[in-house]
Design a protein around this motif. Sequence first.
Motif, short mmCIF file in Angstrom:
data_model
loop_
_atom_site.label_atom_id
_atom_site.label_comp_id
_atom_site.label_asym_id
_atom_site.label_seq_id
_atom_site.Cartn_x
_atom_site.Cartn_y
_atom_site.Cartn_z
N ALA A 1 0.82 -1.21 0.00
CA ALA A 1 0.00 0.00 0.00
C ALA A 1 0.86 1.26 0.00
N VAL A 2 1.88 1.28 0.86
CA VAL A 2 2.63 2.54 1.06
C VAL A 2 3.80 2.66 0.07
N THR B 1 7.09 1.92 8.39
CA THR B 1 6.51 2.37 7.12
C THR B 1 5.22 3.16 7.36
N LEU B 2 4.41 2.70 8.31
CA LEU B 2 3.17 3.42 8.59
C LEU B 2 3.47 4.84 9.07
N GLU C 1 -6.69 9.42 1.25
CA GLU C 1 -7.40 8.38 2.00
C GLU C 1 -6.43 7.53 2.81
N LEU C 2 -5.33 7.15 2.14
CA LEU C 2 -4.34 6.29 2.80
C LEU C 2 -3.68 7.04 3.95
N VAL C 3 -3.29 8.29 3.70
CA VAL C 3 -2.60 9.07 4.74
C VAL C 3 -3.52 9.24 5.95
N ALA C 4 -4.79 9.54 5.69
CA ALA C 4 -5.74 9.70 6.79
C ALA C 4 -5.80 8.43 7.63
N LEU C 5 -5.85 7.29 6.95
CA LEU C 5 -5.93 6.00 7.64
C LEU C 5 -4.70 5.78 8.53
N THR C 6 -3.50 5.96 7.94
CA THR C 6 -2.29 5.66 8.72
C THR C 6 -2.09 6.70 9.83
#
Length: 1934
Positions: free
Chosen positions: A27-28, A148-149, A165-170
Amino acid sequence: MAAQMAVNSGASLWGPLKELWETVDGAVLRRQPESVHLLDLQLKKHKPHFLSLFKNPPKSAEQREKVRKASTEGIAIQGQQGSRLLPEQLLTEAFILSDLFDIGELAALELLLAGEQQQPYFPGLTRGLVAVLLYWDGKLCMANSLRTLIQSRQGKTFTLDLSGELVALTTRFTDELMSQGLTKRILTLVSEISVTREFERLQKERGLGNEKHRKEVADLIKECRQALADSLFSWTCQSPLSKDDTLALIGHLETVTAQADGSLDSVSLALVMALLYCLDVSFIEQGTEDRDDLLQALPLLTERQYVSAVHSRLMDSQPWKLPGLQAVCRLAWALLLRVLSQLPQGSALVEFTEADEALADQALLGDVFLFMKEGILGCESFSQEEFYIRRVHSLITDFLALMPMKVKQLRNRADEDARLVHMSLQMDSELPSSLRKDLDHLMILIGEFYSKDPFGLELGLEFWCPTESLQHSSLQGSYLGMALQRPPHKQVVLSKFVRQMGDLLPSTLYISYLRMLKGLANGPQCAHYCFSLLKTNGAAHSDNIQGVSGSPVSWEHFFHSLMLYHENLRRDLPNPDSAHYRHPPLRGITQREMEGLTSFLQLLTTIITWSENARLALCEHPQWTPAVVMLGLLQCSVPPVLKAELLHCLAAFGKSPEIAASLWQSLEYTQVELNEIESSCEEYPLTRSFCHLISTLVEGSLPVNLGAGLRVPGFQPYLNFLRDSVFLPFPTRAYRRPAEKWEVADSVLEVFHKLLRDYEPQPSDFVQEIVELQGEQVPAHKPPGHSIMFHLLNDSPMLALCLSLLEEGVRQLDTYAPFPGKKHLQSAVLHCLCLLDLALQKEAVFMDLLRESQASLLVSPLEQLLQGVSPQTRRADHIVNIARYLYHSSSNPEAAFQSAKILRRIANYPNIQIRLVGDFTHDQVRLETCFVEYSQKKVARIRHETQIHILNLLITSLELKAPNLALYLLGYEVKKPVSSTNLQDPGVLGCPRSCLHAILSRLQRGTEKRSGPALTQQAPHLAELCYQVIYQLCACPDTSGPTMRYLRTSQDFLFSHLQHLPFILPSNQIAALSQMSWLMKTAAIELRVTSLNRQRSHTQRLVSLLLDDQPHAQHADGESGMEDETRSVSGFLHFDTVSKVRRKLLSVLDAIEFSQDMPELLQLDFFERTQIEQVISNCEHVNEQGHTVCNVKLLHRVLVAEVNALQGMAAIGQRPLLMEEVNSILQQVVERNRVRRSLSAKRHALQSWRSLVETLLTACPADLIPADERQLIIRDLLLDLHDKVSDHDAAGELMPIVAGAVFTLTAHLSQSVLSEQQQGVGLEASSGFASIANSALHLILRKLLDFILSTGGGYQRLRAHLYGSLLYYLQIAQKPEEPDTLQTAGKAMWERLTAPEDGFSKLQRENLAIIESYGKALMEVVCRDACDGHEISRMLAMAVLDRILSIDRQNQWLLYICNSGYLRSLVESLRQDDVALQSLLTPQPPLLKPLYIFESKMALLTRVAKTGQGAVELLRCGLVAQLMECQVFDMVPDSDAHRVMRDPSGFIPSPMDRYRQILLPTLRLFQVILTSTSINHQQGAAQVLQWLIVHADTIQSLLRCQELSMGALQELSLLTGIISKTALPGTKMSSHPELKICISGSERDRLLKQAEISAPGESAERREEMEVAMQQVCANIMEYCQALLLQSSAQAQFSICLFSPSGSEPAGRDGARTDLSSTVPSMAYSRVPSLGLVLYLLKNSAADFFRFHQSHRQSLGKLQSLDQLPPEELKELCQGLVSGPGAVEKISSVQRSLLAKRRLVQLINNRAKLLALCSYVIETCLFVLWRHLEYYLLHCIPTDPKDSLLPGSTLYRSRLADDSFSGLQASGGRGLSLSRVSQQDLDLLKSDMAAGFGEALQRKLLEVEGLYSQVRSRYTFIQALVRRIRGLLRQPKS
């Protein structure tokens, strides 16, 4: 509870964590699509693990009990039914592991089970050791995921550009972790985990294996700690820590200690940097858009407590374990306070910001700069992290910019100290103790820090303020955008610092200042600024007092000093004989001066390395002449270290080719001596720098005439020196610093490598040239590369040392331990491997040239030398050592790459392969580890290349005979037969993991996802080779069985890959096509094999995958949700119940782009195009894949040499333009190569596609694809193919394959339609003709004809395929054979005329309409192809013409052929065929082509002759005349002589058969012509008769033929037929001779016929054909007799007599034979056949008739009740149509009944033909009997013997009037002399006849008429004749 107690065989401490890491990474870092959702799921699942980071599951008594009982009661394992008993030993190990790591017993057991599963990946380790690795690997996955997160967060320092979206999640997730105390947990773990502690625990429990295992465990533990520390560092880079966390971090740092060399370890460094980023507000200056948000979040500004807590903690006077570290933190805090005080928010923090000065003082007292240099810069990992470097840069520059007063104080203090030192030196007293070296340390820190710039940031530029305007071309300054604006304040301050420090520099700081400058000059722009500074420094002071140059830091000063040293030392040069080397009088240079000079030379080297302008400016300076002075100094007695620096400096100058050339010459004159001082000092700086200098100079070019005049010119003395005095002795010398040993080796091998790399063997190298030197003739030197090559191709000390170096290298690497000089050892090894690789690459050319030159050099091929015995190990293990470098491909990728290249070159020699297999097996060398993926970019590329070489090695080896390397590496049996291999998954039955497993696991990755196999996208070329290896394994007979079984059963390989076809790679279309090609070829093999083995389900699965047009429910892995939704939407929109999808095969075809963009022609201004094209074609070669490509490098060399050869000023001026044109030519050639590769890939893909399609249609069981479906599939494939190929861009190279495919497909379509009709489906169906609609068939026909026309004049062979397709297509409309039931004649003519048109004729009519719509164009093409060109095309074109003429009722085509002259051309070509046909009758014919062409022509002409119009046209063209001239008909081969020469295979027919193949078609043609022209044309008959007369001898011999074979009978039947038809009025006489023979033949036939019919040996069909032929002969003869009788006269009394009046039938068989043989040839007076013969024939025919009629009725009955027939009878019926024993058994029942039906129809029609012939013979016999009897019994006048010489009075009355025949009559007396008929004869005749023609026979004859003739016509002919004959015989005597 029990459910939770089940064991997870993937190990909960490892498997799920690995999965977590792959998801996070995907993902990252890899940014896979659709990965956010998966990541969210994983994070929810693993949240507890993150919160309790690294906490292990606790032990419990319950678990312990459960595990203890597992050996007796068993234990449940997830995903497996029932419980499994585990061995006691495993449980013991589980308890040990549980105690060792303090984990739950079940978790320990899981780890061991997982270890057992993973064991094949770790050869040589036990499951316990693997479990230890898995335990730590699980931890590492956890730590890496965390890091990584955290890195994915947005913040103040960097960004990864991820989706919101991904940044908000992590961010949400990591914030939560942080709030739960992540920092403290990380700090605890970092202090708790330590490699030594873990190793002690593991050591105790024997948890450590070999060196590799120890290294892997240690690395995992270190990486865990590092990842944890990095997580904290990444956090602080982006977001601030809370107060407590910051204090905890400081608390941790207080306890940190340094390593032995005073530097921090990388984990501590990360934590220090984390704190420094906490105390960092540099983002405020950058003014980014989110600056205010960041300021709001900064606790430094918002929380007073935060500042106060940190402040008091850092002000605390308690010393830390590392005072230097404390000083660094204090300095950072002081600078932060200084920044805060300047911010508006800082006013609230005045009480703290005041203390900044005090803090800075404390930091300086703690030697802050010294610690930064030693503790921070000294750490290895410092230079690997860009953000560490940026932070330290800002720390240094902030100090200089924000605390200028402090800097001033430092300078003052330094000046003060300098004075004190100066005084104490003069007084010779002790140095004062209070000296501080802070400024010294600061300068050295700056120098050190900026001298390394791994990321190319050129941060040092901030220290240079561009004073002059930046219009200089080489300067693209960082501030170029604002060239003349004011530079930022900070930059001004920094540049002032650099300049001011140099003013009035105290001598104590001189060296430090130079070092600082050296660091700040590191980079192209910095170097230029520094150069200018030193230039201006000198200029400003040049007018100083007493002419002494001013600033000591200027070029002026430096070079002036150098010249002075040189002057002084040169005077000191002692005479060369004295032993001055022992005690060099170094009075010229003190130690201090030495250091100064060294620093200056290093600064100079740095500047000229970076700046070419500086290099040229300094070198060409008239006063300084640095190169000369330095070379002069080298000859003086100065310490080796200084000489080394001088050489380094010269090497830097040598980077410019202009300077290099003069340096060579100067070097030659000065003759640098490398003396023995070095070896006595055990240090070798001079040797190393000399090698470095030579290496630099060699880069440019080697002057050929180096040293001319003084010695034999050339580089040889240097090479000899390097080889004999540097390289060969290097292992045996003593070294004070062990690392230096490898540095020396590395530097000298680098030179060898460069020399060999640039060497191309030339013929001139092998000719001994002579040069004149001081009046003597001496041999010239060869190029250095030649010499190195010669040494490597002999068992020389140099080669031996290279090989032992390789052996030592791999031994050292196998220890996995760090040792001094490891980097240089690896580099040296790499050079050795490159040397071997280059030698292998060039040896073929070298040895060829050597052979041609016949020089007396002896060399051996390197691959043989490599098989020699190693002196160290006493074994032949050189190649094995080279292969072992592949084990280290992760740590040393380049060496592995070279090693793979060498192995691949060696693999081309089959004899070496067999030895290698033995060596590899002995040493257990395996290469599958090379296939592990690596994520680092650079490493990944080299690993990728290495893997490509290994795959190529496998591909090459697989083509050699077993045993070969590939089979060994892929895990096949090498000692037993290969086919006995039993492949298993790794670990099953002790099967090790092989390269095959590695290849498959790489290919399988991603097949379960919708995106398809990942490798095809990530590494297209690699994937293509992997597929090729698998194809080769499946295609090779030995490996095919085991491989396909393994792929099918344990991998389901083909299905999982084929479902992802087609692979679409816009970036690399060629690779995608190749991947698909190999995959499809493999699939074709699989389909064939599974069909043969009757593995129906496998075949069915693949067939439906490839052909279905209904959507599959694929991907049941949770991804299907989306598909369902979209499908329902589309269903809703289209309103159809089930949406069709494109058939897989068609979508693969879509992926093959038929058009190919061709590169346009070269546009050249300077070069001549034709010459360039010639050069390009000279540079072409065939590469490994078999493509012809141009060698671009070679072409480049040729063109550049051409440009360089141009002389004169004009050429030099145009050189750039010329080079540009060379470039454009090269680009064009690269493009051409690409086009060739692309076309070849398309061809390959299309061929594979075609073979897959053909396999699907032919090899797979027919019932897998029902007929209707099959026709639709073929329709789709055909239409698509035609559409693609009819595109006007389609490449011609692909046409032949398409045509071939069209041919096969049309053949299958035709077959399918016909078989469907045979089964009786098609015609009754309402949709018309068959399952496939007529409209589709018409479309196919149109496209086929378009394709034929589009091929134009060329492509004749290609059209052959298309004609074949057309024939198959037209066959569809051909009516199948129907049984002749003998009833049809009953229908009235009217009924037949008004019957509805059946499907066949309708289709045929429509086909013809389409064909005619194409008009003349199509006729022209077909006729042209029929008349000349390639043989096969001609035959097929003729067949097409034949077919079209047969359906063309309007005769349009016939008219065209006749009118356009093509027919005449065909007829006239028969004469030319004659010679070729004659050659065919020799016993061993050259080629059978002419025969086949002749047969085709005859068939076509016969078809033309079938219409009256055509026959007339043929006669007009002179057909018969042409055939009369052919001599081939007279060359009847001797049938017995050739028996011996028979072709054993039976393929080539015997000469007699070949003769018949020529004769029979001709006779048939005549027969057809006679039939067509008989009504009103006597011309045809006359011409044919003419032919008979011309070839009379041959024909007589054929008629007399004794042989009774099929061929002979056919000849007879045709000849008799023709003769009977040529019996025209007025020609009877001439035909008489044959007649007699015919009749005697007929007699013989009758007698032998019974014998023949009962003769066994021939097949049933042959027997039937022979029966027909014999009946035909009889019928023809009787027809002839009848014709003669009818022509002679209408009434009996004037008729001629053909039979003697003897009624006796021939005697029994034997008697007849003897009788006949004596009477055959005596022509003129042979016995006239008796009338009894006719009677005999009549009787036999009547008997035959009933036999045939009976058989016909039976067969008809069987046909009508085919379903009820018993299986035995069916089998019997099929037997005739199937070849080979047991073939009937293999046929399916449907097929069997079809064959039986075909056989019955054949039988019925054969009998019908026989019945027709019999009835005809009966009728003619009766007629002949009646005519003769009427004559004899009514009109004949008996004569007396004496009148015998006169002709019979009544016989010839009718003919004598005709003069033309009277001559014949007289000369030969050829009439049947029946003049001697006596009354007695007549009486006898009457009685015999009466007896023979009895009641029984009459009854029979009438029955024949009732059964047969009346059905055919209404006339009762037989009845009338029987009545008449009966009347004649009953008549009373006259």
